[in-house]
Each structure stands twice: as structure tokens, then as C-alpha cells.
Design a protein around this motif. Sequence first.
Motif, PDB file in Angstrom:
ATOM      1  N   THR A 174      -1.609  10.122  -1.007  1.00 59.45           N
ATOM      2  CA  THR A 174      -2.996  10.546  -1.208  1.00 59.45           C
ATOM      3  C   THR A 174      -3.702  10.575   0.147  1.00 59.45           C
ATOM      4  OG1 THR A 174      -3.895   8.317  -1.423  1.00 59.45           O
ATOM      5  CG2 THR A 174      -3.052   9.363  -3.449  1.00 59.45           C
ATOM      6  N   ALA A 176      -6.368   9.056   0.843  1.00 60.29           N
ATOM      7  CA  ALA A 176      -6.826   7.703   1.138  1.00 60.29           C
ATOM      8  C   ALA A 176      -5.811   6.967   2.009  1.00 60.29           C
ATOM      9  CB  ALA A 176      -7.067   6.931  -0.152  1.00 60.29           C
ATOM     10  N   GLY A 177      -4.550   7.307   1.870  1.00 59.17           N
ATOM     11  CA  GLY A 177      -3.500   6.673   2.652  1.00 59.17           C
ATOM     12  C   GLY A 177      -3.550   6.988   4.130  1.00 59.17           C
ATOM     13  N   TYR A 178      -4.381   7.950   4.523  1.00 59.16           N
ATOM     14  CA  TYR A 178      -4.535   8.297   5.937  1.00 59.16           C
ATOM     15  C   TYR A 178      -5.728   7.598   6.573  1.00 59.16           C
ATOM     16  CZ  TYR A 178      -0.987  11.780   5.087  1.00 59.16           C
ATOM     17  OH  TYR A 178       0.191  12.388   4.768  1.00 59.16           O
ATOM     18  N   SER A 179      -6.405   6.764   5.834  1.00 57.48           N
ATOM     19  CA  SER A 179      -7.534   6.006   6.359  1.00 57.48           C
ATOM     20  C   SER A 179      -7.026   4.714   6.986  1.00 57.48           C
ATOM     21  CB  SER A 179      -8.517   5.680   5.240  1.00 57.48           C
ATOM     22  OG  SER A 179      -9.484   4.765   5.705  1.00 57.48           O
ATOM     23  N   SER A 182      -7.344   1.797   4.566  1.00 53.83           N
ATOM     24  CA  SER A 182      -6.843   1.952   3.210  1.00 53.83           C
ATOM     25  C   SER A 182      -5.720   0.955   2.917  1.00 53.83           C
ATOM     26  CB  SER A 182      -6.303   3.377   3.030  1.00 53.83           C
ATOM     27  OG  SER A 182      -5.614   3.497   1.813  1.00 53.83           O
ATOM     28  N   GLU A 183      -5.659   0.528   1.675  1.00 50.45           N
ATOM     29  CA  GLU A 183      -4.536  -0.314   1.243  1.00 50.45           C
ATOM     30  C   GLU A 183      -3.228   0.483   1.270  1.00 50.45           C
ATOM     31  OE1 GLU A 183      -5.518  -1.749  -2.640  1.00 50.45           O
ATOM     32  OE2 GLU A 183      -7.150  -3.014  -1.915  1.00 50.45           O
ATOM     33  N   ASP A 184      -3.351   1.803   1.196  1.00 48.28           N
ATOM     34  CA  ASP A 184      -2.163   2.670   1.104  1.00 48.28           C
ATOM     35  C   ASP A 184      -1.713   3.228   2.443  1.00 48.28           C
ATOM     36  OD1 ASP A 184      -2.335   2.369  -1.684  1.00 48.28           O
ATOM     37  OD2 ASP A 184      -3.742   4.040  -1.817  1.00 48.28           O
ATOM     38  N   ILE A 185      -2.286   2.747   3.547  1.00 50.44           N
ATOM     39  CA  ILE A 185      -1.948   3.312   4.850  1.00 50.44           C
ATOM     40  C   ILE A 185      -0.468   3.104   5.161  1.00 50.44           C
ATOM     41  CG2 ILE A 185      -2.546   1.235   6.144  1.00 50.44           C
ATOM     42  CD1 ILE A 185      -3.565   3.099   8.384  1.00 50.44           C
TER      43      ILE A 185
END
Length: 189
Positions: A174, A176-179, A182-185
Amino acid sequence: PEFIIKEFDKLFELGVRTLRISDEMFLLNKKFYDPLCRLLIERGYGEHLNMWAYSRVDTVKTPESLELIRKAGIRWLALGIESGSRQVRLQASKGKFEDIDITQVIQRIHDADIEVIANYLFGLQGDDMDSMNATYDLSQELCTSAWNAYAVMALPGSALYKIAKTKGYDLPKTYAGYSFFSEDIKNFV
């Protein structure tokens, strides 16, 4: 500019005096920033506003443009300096950036009574320990009021993203993963 100045009018009326212009290339094209700055000056807002804007280090061209943006209320410029290594900077930009004397640009900005927030990237294509140390050394030499250091990320649409896709790296699913926060980084550099 006519639409944007109406937004400034609303904010000014509400008592807002500190603003960030989020356009990463605010100073890239004079035909866009010049009319807005002139409207801010005409309304007398520049004397009251405390704004900061982003710019590339190679778009800060003349003392006259710096005088204009300072009178409009821009007191801080966040500059993408990227790297202390000329070779890494030019390789990363693939000819999109002019090769300039960064120290001279910073001095010109300071002479216009504008502070600098320097932004540096670590992990650019061609970066090694020597070039990253050169970046750190440049940041100390320039001694700007503030600076940010970022690890390079393979953002969608970038050349690094295409390389990461080709090499089969596990990229975020997603946006968001590029922030950075983010928890998903996912960082593979």
C-alpha cells in the motif's frame, strides 16, 4: 494565484500567521510563484507571515527572486541538497538538475534574510561510505539552521522503484508502506 490568494485571505482573517507551502517545487517556475508572491506583498501579508517553502537547490537563481519571496513572508526554504558528492547528485538527477555551487546558493539565501532547512539523502545510486561521509561533511560545513537526513526509498514511479521491481524486492503493498512513519514501511537499501 487568484484562487490561492483567496485561501490566504481566509487563513489570515482567522489569525493564521505560520504556514508551510507544501509544493515541493515551489520555486521551480517563476510564472507560478511570482504572481502569488506579488499578491501577498500587495495585501501586506508578507510583513506578518512566517512561511516556509520547499525548493530544489538549483532553482534559487537570483537575489531578486529571493527578495521577492522574502517580502511575501517566506522566511525559510527547505532545500533538496541531496548529496555532498557532485557525482552522486548528477547521477541521481540524470541531467534534471544543474550543477551549481551549493555553498554559494546557501550564502545567497542567507544574504536575503532567509533561513535554510537542508535536506539530504543517504543511499542514492552510486553512494558509498565515502560519498555519504562527504554528505555529512557538507552538512556540517553549510551549518544551516536545520537539516533533515533521509534514507532513499524506492518510491512508486522512481527509477529506484523500477530497479527494485526488476530485482524482485519485497515492496510495500500500500502507499502507506512508503511513509517513513508507517508500520508497514519496508526498506531494502
